[in-house]
Design a protein around this motif. Structure first.
Motif, PDB file in Angstrom:
ATOM      1  N   GLU A  73       0.815  -1.208   0.000  1.00  0.00           N
ATOM      2  CA  GLU A  73       0.000   0.000   0.000  1.00  0.00           C
ATOM      3  C   GLU A  73       0.854   1.265   0.000  1.00  0.00           C
ATOM      4  O   GLU A  73       0.534   2.236  -0.703  1.00  0.00           O
ATOM      5  N   PHE A  74       1.938   1.266   0.756  1.00  0.00           N
ATOM      6  CA  PHE A  74       2.792   2.462   0.795  1.00  0.00           C
ATOM      7  C   PHE A  74       3.529   2.673  -0.525  1.00  0.00           C
ATOM      8  O   PHE A  74       3.817   3.817  -0.904  1.00  0.00           O
ATOM      9  N   ASP A  75       3.833   1.609  -1.235  1.00  0.00           N
ATOM     10  CA  ASP A  75       4.473   1.782  -2.545  1.00  0.00           C
ATOM     11  C   ASP A  75       3.500   2.376  -3.557  1.00  0.00           C
ATOM     12  O   ASP A  75       3.896   3.179  -4.415  1.00  0.00           O
ATOM     13  N   HIS A  76       2.217   1.977  -3.500  1.00  0.00           N
ATOM     14  CA  HIS A  76       1.200   2.686  -4.283  1.00  0.00           C
ATOM     15  C   HIS A  76       1.259   4.178  -3.974  1.00  0.00           C
ATOM     16  O   HIS A  76       1.302   5.025  -4.877  1.00  0.00           O
ATOM     17  N   SER A  77       1.229   4.487  -2.684  1.00  0.00           N
ATOM     18  CA  SER A  77       1.148   5.873  -2.247  1.00  0.00           C
ATOM     19  C   SER A  77       2.385   6.678  -2.636  1.00  0.00           C
ATOM     20  O   SER A  77       2.269   7.813  -3.131  1.00  0.00           O
ATOM     21  N   PHE A  78       3.567   6.109  -2.432  1.00  0.00           N
ATOM     22  CA  PHE A  78       4.794   6.833  -2.761  1.00  0.00           C
ATOM     23  C   PHE A  78       4.946   7.019  -4.266  1.00  0.00           C
ATOM     24  O   PHE A  78       5.453   8.050  -4.720  1.00  0.00           O
ATOM     25  N   MET A  79       4.510   6.047  -5.045  1.00  0.00           N
ATOM     26  CA  MET A  79       4.586   6.197  -6.501  1.00  0.00           C
ATOM     27  C   MET A  79       3.656   7.315  -6.967  1.00  0.00           C
ATOM     28  O   MET A  79       4.019   8.111  -7.848  1.00  0.00           O
ATOM     29  N   ALA A  80       2.457   7.401  -6.366  1.00  0.00           N
ATOM     30  CA  ALA A  80       1.541   8.492  -6.707  1.00  0.00           C
ATOM     31  C   ALA A  80       2.141   9.847  -6.338  1.00  0.00           C
ATOM     32  O   ALA A  80       2.001  10.834  -7.087  1.00  0.00           O
ATOM     33  N   TRP A  81       2.799   9.902  -5.199  1.00  0.00           N
ATOM     34  CA  TRP A  81       3.457  11.144  -4.761  1.00  0.00           C
ATOM     35  C   TRP A  81       4.588  11.533  -5.717  1.00  0.00           C
ATOM     36  O   TRP A  81       4.751  12.708  -6.069  1.00  0.00           O
ATOM     37  N   MET A  82       5.372  10.542  -6.155  1.00  0.00           N
ATOM     38  CA  MET A  82       6.481  10.812  -7.088  1.00  0.00           C
ATOM     39  C   MET A  82       5.979  11.347  -8.429  1.00  0.00           C
ATOM     40  O   MET A  82       6.633  12.176  -9.062  1.00  0.00           O
ATOM     41  N   LYS A  86      -0.470  12.895  -5.768  1.00  0.00           N
ATOM     42  CA  LYS A  86      -0.775  12.809  -4.344  1.00  0.00           C
ATOM     43  C   LYS A  86       0.200  13.700  -3.598  1.00  0.00           C
ATOM     44  O   LYS A  86       1.402  13.734  -3.918  1.00  0.00           O
ATOM     45  N   SER A  87      -0.302  14.409  -2.602  1.00  0.00           N
ATOM     46  CA  SER A  87       0.536  15.387  -1.900  1.00  0.00           C
ATOM     47  C   SER A  87       1.321  14.794  -0.735  1.00  0.00           C
ATOM     48  O   SER A  87       2.433  15.240  -0.451  1.00  0.00           O
ATOM     49  N   ASP A  88       0.767  13.813  -0.041  1.00  0.00           N
ATOM     50  CA  ASP A  88       1.422  13.242   1.142  1.00  0.00           C
ATOM     51  C   ASP A  88       1.497  11.722   1.008  1.00  0.00           C
ATOM     52  O   ASP A  88       0.473  11.040   1.085  1.00  0.00           O
ATOM     53  N   PRO A  89       2.680  11.171   0.826  1.00  0.00           N
ATOM     54  CA  PRO A  89       2.800   9.716   0.624  1.00  0.00           C
ATOM     55  C   PRO A  89       2.531   8.886   1.870  1.00  0.00           C
ATOM     56  O   PRO A  89       2.301   7.679   1.776  1.00  0.00           O
ATOM     57  N   LEU A  90       2.542   9.529   3.029  1.00  0.00           N
ATOM     58  CA  LEU A  90       2.338   8.784   4.265  1.00  0.00           C
ATOM     59  C   LEU A  90       0.863   8.676   4.660  1.00  0.00           C
ATOM     60  O   LEU A  90       0.538   7.937   5.587  1.00  0.00           O
ATOM     61  N   ARG A  91       0.021   9.394   3.946  1.00  0.00           N
ATOM     62  CA  ARG A  91      -1.412   9.362   4.266  1.00  0.00           C
ATOM     63  C   ARG A  91      -2.081   8.239   3.463  1.00  0.00           C
ATOM     64  O   ARG A  91      -2.315   8.370   2.261  1.00  0.00           O
ATOM     65  N   VAL A 126      -1.076   7.123 -13.252  1.00  0.00           N
ATOM     66  CA  VAL A 126      -1.995   6.136 -12.680  1.00  0.00           C
ATOM     67  C   VAL A 126      -1.493   4.728 -12.946  1.00  0.00           C
ATOM     68  O   VAL A 126      -1.535   3.869 -12.051  1.00  0.00           O
ATOM     69  N   ALA A 127      -1.022   4.465 -14.154  1.00  0.00           N
ATOM     70  CA  ALA A 127      -0.536   3.124 -14.498  1.00  0.00           C
ATOM     71  C   ALA A 127       0.642   2.725 -13.612  1.00  0.00           C
ATOM     72  O   ALA A 127       0.680   1.608 -13.080  1.00  0.00           O
ATOM     73  N   PHE A 128       1.600   3.629 -13.429  1.00  0.00           N
ATOM     74  CA  PHE A 128       2.752   3.323 -12.580  1.00  0.00           C
ATOM     75  C   PHE A 128       2.340   3.169 -11.118  1.00  0.00           C
ATOM     76  O   PHE A 128       2.879   2.322 -10.402  1.00  0.00           O
ATOM     77  N   THR A 129       1.403   3.991 -10.678  1.00  0.00           N
ATOM     78  CA  THR A 129       0.948   3.911  -9.289  1.00  0.00           C
ATOM     79  C   THR A 129       0.265   2.579  -9.018  1.00  0.00           C
ATOM     80  O   THR A 129       0.507   1.947  -7.977  1.00  0.00           O
ATOM     81  N   VAL A 130      -0.603   2.170  -9.924  1.00  0.00           N
ATOM     82  CA  VAL A 130      -1.292   0.890  -9.755  1.00  0.00           C
ATOM     83  C   VAL A 130      -0.298  -0.266  -9.787  1.00  0.00           C
ATOM     84  O   VAL A 130      -0.382  -1.205  -8.989  1.00  0.00           O
TER      85      VAL A 130
END
Length: 199
Positions: A73-82, A86-91, A126-130
């Motif tokens: 889940e955190f890798d989804h989030s950090f990829m979206a942030w990169m 997404k503004s905060d990868p820890l949320r 989106v593709a990279f995040t997923v």
């Protein structure tokens, strides 16, 4: 001529001279033969360590599940942030605090607004995040299976047991994406299809 004294039995023919020579010594005895008798079934015995390991299985499974799902889940989030969607990868979303959310992480989610990102044309992001989530599980599986196979090489039973279930859960996460979610109308696979136009 005196005939030799010849008792018949387990020792065969024995002479008087043989009896004299054998005085003071234990006469040889013939062990009873068990040839042809069925061997007694051996009852398996388990050490106390084995029972403790089995008793600890629920805790081991929960721990393996946590260390497989949280990085996903955190890798989804950090990829979206990169990628700037997404503004905060820890949320991330932790669910509603139910027993299922706490123990099984049922309500956990990367907390990425995919519809907004797709509406803005950020299909590559989106593709990279997923892809980041299952890619993490695939990497964990390959490392655990081949590079660092502690599930079969560790001398500590609890480590080997934990890594076996960690290996299994990472593989199960991949299976959860393909083929289970392929026909789903929502979720990560659906977002992947929308971003890549794959069908």
């Amino acid at each position: 001529m005196r005939q030799p004294f010849a008792p018949m039995g387990a020792l065969g023919r024995v002479t008087v001279a043989d009896l004299k020579i054998s005085q003071g010594r234990q006469m040889p005895t013939k062990e009873p033969s068990n040839a042809g008798a069925p061997a007694a079934a051996e009852v398996p015995r388990y050490s106390s360590a084995t029972w403790w390991l089995l008793a600890a299985s629920p805790v081991v499974l929960l721990l393996a599940h946590y260390i497989a799902v949280l990085p996903h889940e955190f890798d989804h989030s950090f990829m979206a942030w990169m990628w700037g969607i997404k503004s905060d990868p820890l949320r991330i979303t932790w669910g509603h605090g139910s027993i299922g959310d706490i123990l099984l992480l049922i309500g956990i989610d990367e907390n990425v607004d995919y519809p907004s990102a797709l509406a803005q044309g950020n299909t590559v992001a989106v593709a990279f995040t997923v892809f980041a989530g299952p890619a993490t599980n695939g990497l964990f599986y390959l490392l655990t299976r081949f590079a660092v196979p502690l599930w079969r090489t560790s001398g500590r039973p609890v480590v080997a047991y934990l890594m076996f279930w960690f290996l299994f859960i990472n593989l199960a996460n991949l299976y959860d994406y393909v083929p289970i979610r392929v026909a789903s109308g929502n979720g990560d696979v659906w977002e992947w299809i929308q971003a890549t136009r794959m069908s």
